[in-house]
Design a protein around this motif. Sequence first.
Motif, PDB file in Angstrom:
ATOM      1  N   ASN A 140       2.596 -27.126 -10.424  1.00  0.00           N
ATOM      2  CA  ASN A 140       1.952 -26.651 -11.638  1.00  0.00           C
ATOM      3  C   ASN A 140       0.829 -25.653 -11.435  1.00  0.00           C
ATOM      4  OD1 ASN A 140       3.514 -28.073 -13.456  1.00  0.00           O
ATOM      5  ND2 ASN A 140       2.380 -29.943 -13.063  1.00  0.00           N
ATOM      6  N   MET A 141       0.575 -25.272 -10.219  1.00  0.00           N
ATOM      7  CA  MET A 141      -0.487 -24.287 -10.031  1.00  0.00           C
ATOM      8  C   MET A 141      -0.016 -23.132  -9.173  1.00  0.00           C
ATOM      9  SD  MET A 141      -3.250 -25.917  -7.493  1.00  0.00           S
ATOM     10  CE  MET A 141      -3.673 -24.789  -6.203  1.00  0.00           C
ATOM     11  N   SER A 142      -0.670 -22.044  -9.365  1.00  0.00           N
ATOM     12  CA  SER A 142      -0.354 -20.872  -8.580  1.00  0.00           C
ATOM     13  C   SER A 142      -0.839 -21.094  -7.146  1.00  0.00           C
ATOM     14  CB  SER A 142      -1.050 -19.663  -9.194  1.00  0.00           C
ATOM     15  OG  SER A 142      -0.694 -18.509  -8.511  1.00  0.00           O
ATOM     16  N   SER A 143       0.049 -20.906  -6.217  1.00  0.00           N
ATOM     17  CA  SER A 143      -0.319 -21.087  -4.807  1.00  0.00           C
ATOM     18  C   SER A 143      -0.634 -19.711  -4.226  1.00  0.00           C
ATOM     19  CB  SER A 143       0.820 -21.757  -4.049  1.00  0.00           C
ATOM     20  OG  SER A 143       2.008 -21.015  -4.216  1.00  0.00           O
ATOM     21  N   PHE A 144      -1.823 -19.207  -4.542  1.00  0.00           N
ATOM     22  CA  PHE A 144      -2.214 -17.885  -4.087  1.00  0.00           C
ATOM     23  C   PHE A 144      -2.083 -17.771  -2.585  1.00  0.00           C
ATOM     24  CE2 PHE A 144      -5.278 -17.881  -7.856  1.00  0.00           C
ATOM     25  CZ  PHE A 144      -4.355 -17.270  -8.665  1.00  0.00           C
ATOM     26  N   ARG A 145      -1.588 -16.642  -2.169  1.00  0.00           N
ATOM     27  CA  ARG A 145      -1.508 -16.367  -0.737  1.00  0.00           C
ATOM     28  C   ARG A 145      -2.011 -14.952  -0.504  1.00  0.00           C
ATOM     29  NH1 ARG A 145       5.067 -16.025  -0.160  1.00  0.00           N
ATOM     30  NH2 ARG A 145       5.352 -14.596  -1.864  1.00  0.00           N
ATOM     31  N   THR A 146      -2.488 -14.718   0.683  1.00  0.00           N
ATOM     32  CA  THR A 146      -3.035 -13.414   1.021  1.00  0.00           C
ATOM     33  C   THR A 146      -1.911 -12.385   1.097  1.00  0.00           C
ATOM     34  OG1 THR A 146      -4.758 -14.496   2.286  1.00  0.00           O
ATOM     35  CG2 THR A 146      -4.407 -12.164   2.715  1.00  0.00           C
ATOM     36  N   VAL A 147      -2.157 -11.253   0.491  1.00  0.00           N
ATOM     37  CA  VAL A 147      -1.211 -10.146   0.515  1.00  0.00           C
ATOM     38  C   VAL A 147      -1.984  -8.911   0.940  1.00  0.00           C
ATOM     39  CG1 VAL A 147       0.286  -8.693  -0.908  1.00  0.00           C
ATOM     40  CG2 VAL A 147       0.234 -11.143  -1.303  1.00  0.00           C
ATOM     41  N   ASP A 148      -1.395  -8.096   1.786  1.00  0.00           N
ATOM     42  CA  ASP A 148      -2.025  -6.847   2.214  1.00  0.00           C
ATOM     43  C   ASP A 148      -1.197  -5.690   1.662  1.00  0.00           C
ATOM     44  OD1 ASP A 148      -2.664  -4.472   3.815  1.00  0.00           O
ATOM     45  OD2 ASP A 148      -3.807  -5.859   5.065  1.00  0.00           O
ATOM     46  N   TRP A 149      -1.864  -4.720   1.060  1.00  0.00           N
ATOM     47  CA  TRP A 149      -1.139  -3.601   0.457  1.00  0.00           C
ATOM     48  C   TRP A 149      -0.300  -2.859   1.483  1.00  0.00           C
ATOM     49  CZ3 TRP A 149      -1.917   1.360   2.120  1.00  0.00           C
ATOM     50  CH2 TRP A 149      -3.101   1.633   2.811  1.00  0.00           C
ATOM     51  N   ARG A 150      -0.720  -2.828   2.759  1.00  0.00           N
ATOM     52  CA  ARG A 150       0.006  -2.100   3.802  1.00  0.00           C
ATOM     53  C   ARG A 150       1.392  -2.689   4.068  1.00  0.00           C
ATOM     54  NH1 ARG A 150      -4.757  -3.210   5.047  1.00  0.00           N
ATOM     55  NH2 ARG A 150      -6.442  -1.771   5.338  1.00  0.00           N
ATOM     56  N   ASP A 151       1.591  -3.938   3.678  1.00  0.00           N
ATOM     57  CA  ASP A 151       2.907  -4.562   3.827  1.00  0.00           C
ATOM     58  C   ASP A 151       3.904  -4.034   2.789  1.00  0.00           C
ATOM     59  OD1 ASP A 151       1.916  -6.116   5.914  1.00  0.00           O
ATOM     60  OD2 ASP A 151       1.470  -7.824   4.599  1.00  0.00           O
ATOM     61  N   HIS A 152       3.401  -3.292   1.787  1.00  0.00           N
ATOM     62  CA  HIS A 152       4.254  -2.856   0.682  1.00  0.00           C
ATOM     63  C   HIS A 152       4.225  -1.356   0.412  1.00  0.00           C
ATOM     64  CE1 HIS A 152       4.752  -7.098  -0.232  1.00  0.00           C
ATOM     65  NE2 HIS A 152       3.460  -7.220  -0.052  1.00  0.00           N
ATOM     66  N   PHE A 153       3.151  -0.675   0.819  1.00  0.00           N
ATOM     67  CA  PHE A 153       2.995   0.747   0.521  1.00  0.00           C
ATOM     68  C   PHE A 153       2.502   1.490   1.764  1.00  0.00           C
ATOM     69  CE2 PHE A 153       1.984  -1.629  -3.384  1.00  0.00           C
ATOM     70  CZ  PHE A 153       2.929  -1.102  -4.253  1.00  0.00           C
ATOM     71  N   ASP A 154       2.877   2.778   1.881  1.00  0.00           N
ATOM     72  CA  ASP A 154       2.400   3.614   2.983  1.00  0.00           C
ATOM     73  C   ASP A 154       0.939   4.019   2.795  1.00  0.00           C
ATOM     74  OD1 ASP A 154       4.871   3.515   4.209  1.00  0.00           O
ATOM     75  OD2 ASP A 154       5.572   5.349   3.238  1.00  0.00           O
TER      76      ASP A 154
ATOM     77  N   ALA B 276      -2.772   0.421  -6.131  1.00  0.00           N
ATOM     78  CA  ALA B 276      -1.548  -0.331  -5.890  1.00  0.00           C
ATOM     79  C   ALA B 276      -1.640  -1.718  -6.521  1.00  0.00           C
ATOM     80  CB  ALA B 276      -1.286  -0.455  -4.395  1.00  0.00           C
ATOM     81  N   ILE B 277      -0.505  -2.175  -7.002  1.00  0.00           N
ATOM     82  CA  ILE B 277      -0.375  -3.514  -7.563  1.00  0.00           C
ATOM     83  C   ILE B 277       0.816  -4.187  -6.910  1.00  0.00           C
ATOM     84  CG2 ILE B 277       0.257  -4.846  -9.631  1.00  0.00           C
ATOM     85  CD1 ILE B 277      -1.241  -2.726 -11.290  1.00  0.00           C
ATOM     86  N   VAL B 278       0.631  -5.421  -6.474  1.00  0.00           N
ATOM     87  CA  VAL B 278       1.730  -6.267  -6.026  1.00  0.00           C
ATOM     88  C   VAL B 278       1.733  -7.485  -6.931  1.00  0.00           C
ATOM     89  CG1 VAL B 278       2.685  -7.688  -4.176  1.00  0.00           C
ATOM     90  CG2 VAL B 278       1.675  -5.470  -3.637  1.00  0.00           C
TER      91      VAL B 278
END
Length: 189
Positions: free
Chosen positions: A39-53, A59-61
């Motif tokens: 029932n809760m959002s399990s936030f995890r770390t995201v790095d923009w470099r994993d998705h964009f040059d 940028a939005i993920v």
Amino acid sequence: MTRLTRRSVLGFCAASPFIVRSAVAQEAEAQTAEAVRRNMSSFRTVDWRDHFDSLGKGAIVADTVSRALHFWSKDGETYKLYPTSVPISEELTKRGYTEVIKKVEGPTWTPTPSMRERDPSLPKVVPAGPDNPLGTHALYLSWQYYRIHGTHDTRKIGRRSSDGCIGLYNEMIADLYPRVPVGTRVRLI
């Protein structure tokens, strides 16, 4: 062979409520942890470099698994994390790269043809206001009918509850809205 004595029986009887209670408590804790995970959002770390040059205009993920939207400003100095609602089913979930093509404060909502097919009782248009499913602000994406928008129904955040869009609390889309220029790249994962 273990010898059964009055002392060993009394000792076992005295300890057994704690043993049973411990097992019951552990089971209850496990069930509670599972309910919270679902029932809760399990936030995890995201790095923009994993998705964009590069960051470009920003940028939005949007992560449909953790139900979170990550935003980075064009200079990389600002990073924001927002809890979201996500599409209710895999059939309604689109993944990949898109971009913000239009921004609207006080948007009107028009149900998509497939929504009206599923529910013919839907209104043709809902003007801006407290009954509008798009909330107070909307970021229109290059994919037809897909938006990142607010919602007046706060129960939807953190859940699979949309027909394809990414929803945020109205206060959070109001915070994000001025930070996102048209042309900001978006990735839905």
